[in-house]
Design an enzyme around this catalytic site. Structure first.
Site, mmCIF file in Angstrom:
data_model
loop_
_atom_site.group_PDB
_atom_site.id
_atom_site.type_symbol
_atom_site.label_atom_id
_atom_site.label_comp_id
_atom_site.label_asym_id
_atom_site.label_seq_id
_atom_site.Cartn_x
_atom_site.Cartn_y
_atom_site.Cartn_z
ATOM 1 N N THR A 1 -0.370 5.053 -1.414
ATOM 2 C CA THR A 1 -1.818 5.153 -1.647
ATOM 3 C C THR A 1 -2.334 6.578 -1.455
ATOM 4 O O THR A 1 -3.184 7.036 -2.225
ATOM 5 C CB THR A 1 -2.595 4.202 -0.720
ATOM 6 N N GLY A 2 -1.845 7.271 -0.449
ATOM 7 C CA GLY A 2 -2.301 8.645 -0.217
ATOM 8 C C GLY A 2 -1.915 9.573 -1.351
ATOM 9 O O GLY A 2 -2.717 10.403 -1.806
ATOM 10 N N THR B 1 0.818 -1.217 0.000
ATOM 11 C CA THR B 1 0.000 0.000 0.000
ATOM 12 C C THR B 1 0.853 1.269 0.000
ATOM 13 O O THR B 1 0.356 2.349 0.305
ATOM 14 C CB THR B 1 -0.930 0.015 1.224
#
Length: 270
Positions: free
Chosen positions: A207-208, A204
Site C-alpha cells: 500500500t505504501g 494490504t
C-alpha cells in the site's frame, strides 16, 4: 508522461518496483525503473535480500535520466547508506519532483533499510525531496518522536518540513479507530486531512509503494501536490477495498480496481 521508480524488486509482485510500475500503467504514465535490491519475497514474508552495488544503481539512474524526459521520480526501498549516497550524487542538481516513500520494514516485519541508512536518508535525500510519505512508525524513526496524538503528528511533520521538504503526508493507518486518516502538510499552506473508512482486510501488501507511486504519476501529469495526493488516496483506497485475495499471507492490493470501481470511492477531505 514518463516517471521513474528507484526501489527494490518484490518477486511476489505486490510491492516495490512491481507495484510502482503497475500503478504507473494504470494511471497512464510510462514507468522507468532503477533497481536497488532483489528480494526473495512473497505474501508470507521476505526470505532473502540481494542488494545492487551503489555504482550500478547510479549507472541505471544515469542511463534513464540521459535518455528520458522524466517528469517525476519516486524512491522506495533503498537498503543502504551507500546506495542512498549514489542516488543523491545523481539527483543533487535535478529540478525533477522527488517523492520519497521511506521504506524501512516489510509488511511481514523484515527490515528493508540498514540502520545507518536512516541517517543518510534524513541528511542527504530528504533535503532534495518534494514529498515524503511516512506511516506512523516511519515518522517516529525519522523524527525520534513518539506519535500518538494529533499534536504529535503536527510536531513530527514540522520537524520533517524543516529538513527542506515541500510536503509531508503522515499516513494514519497504524492508528486505531473506525477511519484511516492521513494528514497532509504543504509548506506555506494549512494542513488538511483525508479520511476513509477502515477496511477489514489483511491484503494490504504494497500500500505504501502504491500510494507514493500514484502521487508520482499524478504529479508527472502536472497536477498540484494537493490534487495528486487526493487522487492517489482514491487509487490506493480502491486497491485495498477490492482485494484480489491471493497468496497465503498479507496479499497484494488490487491495481485493477481504480478503473473498475472508480465511482465507488469516498475520500473525505477536510
Amino acid at each position: 508522461m514518463i516517471t521513474c521508480t528507484i526501489a527494490g524488486s518484490d518477486s511476489g509482485g505486490g510491492a516495490g518496483i512491481q507495484a510502482d510500475l503497475k500503478t504507473f500503467q494504470e494511471l497512464r504514465v510510462f514507468g522507468t525503473s532503477v533497481i536497488t535490491a532483489l528480494t526473495a519475497q512473497n505474501t508470507e514474508g521476505v526470505h532473502g535480500i540481494f542488494p545492487t552495488t551503489p555504482d550500478f544503481v547510479q549507472a541505471q539512474l544515469k542511463a534513464v535520466l540521459q535518455d528520458f524526459d522524466i517528469k517525476a521520480i519516486k524512491t522506495g526501498m533503498l537498503f543502504s547508506a551507500e546506495i542512498i549516497g549514489a542516488i543523491v550524487a545523481q539527483l543533487k542538481e535535478t529540478t525533477i519532483p522527488i517523492i520519497v516513500d521511506p521504506v524501512m520494514i516489510a509488511k511481514g516485519g523484515a527490515s528493508l533499510l540498514e540502520q545507518q541508512a536512516t541517517t543518510a536518508l534524513k541528511e542527504k535525500l530528504l533535503p532534495l525531496a518534494t514529498v515524503c510519505t511516512p506511516n506512523i512508525p516511519e515518522a517516529e524513526i525519522l523524527t525520534g518522536y513518539t506519535i500518538q496524538t494529533e499534536e504529535d503528528i503536527n510536531s513530527a511533520a514540522q520537524h520533517l518540513l524543516s529538513l527542506g521538504l515541500e510536503c509531508v503526508v503522515i499516513k494514519g493507518g497504524h492508528l486505531s479507530g473506525k477511519h484511516a486518516t492521513d494528514t497532509v502538510f504543504i509548506r506555506g499552506e494549512q494542513p488538511f486531512k483525508m479520511k476513509t473508512e477502515r477496511v477489514d482486510t489483511k491484503h494490504t501488501h504494497g500500500t505504501g509503494c502504491t500510494f507514493s507511486a500514484a502521487i508520482t504519476a499524478e504529479m508527472a501529469k502536472g497536477r498540484s501536490i494537493e490534487a495528486a495526493i487526493i487522487e492517489a488516496k482514491k487509487y490506493v483506497q480502491l486497491a485495498i477495498r477490492h482485494p484480489l485475495n491471493i497468496g497465503h499471507g498479507f496479499g497484494p492490493t488490487n491495481h485493477f480496481a481504480y478503473h473498475e470501481q472508480r465511482g465507488l470511492c469516498n475520500v473525505h477531505v477536510f
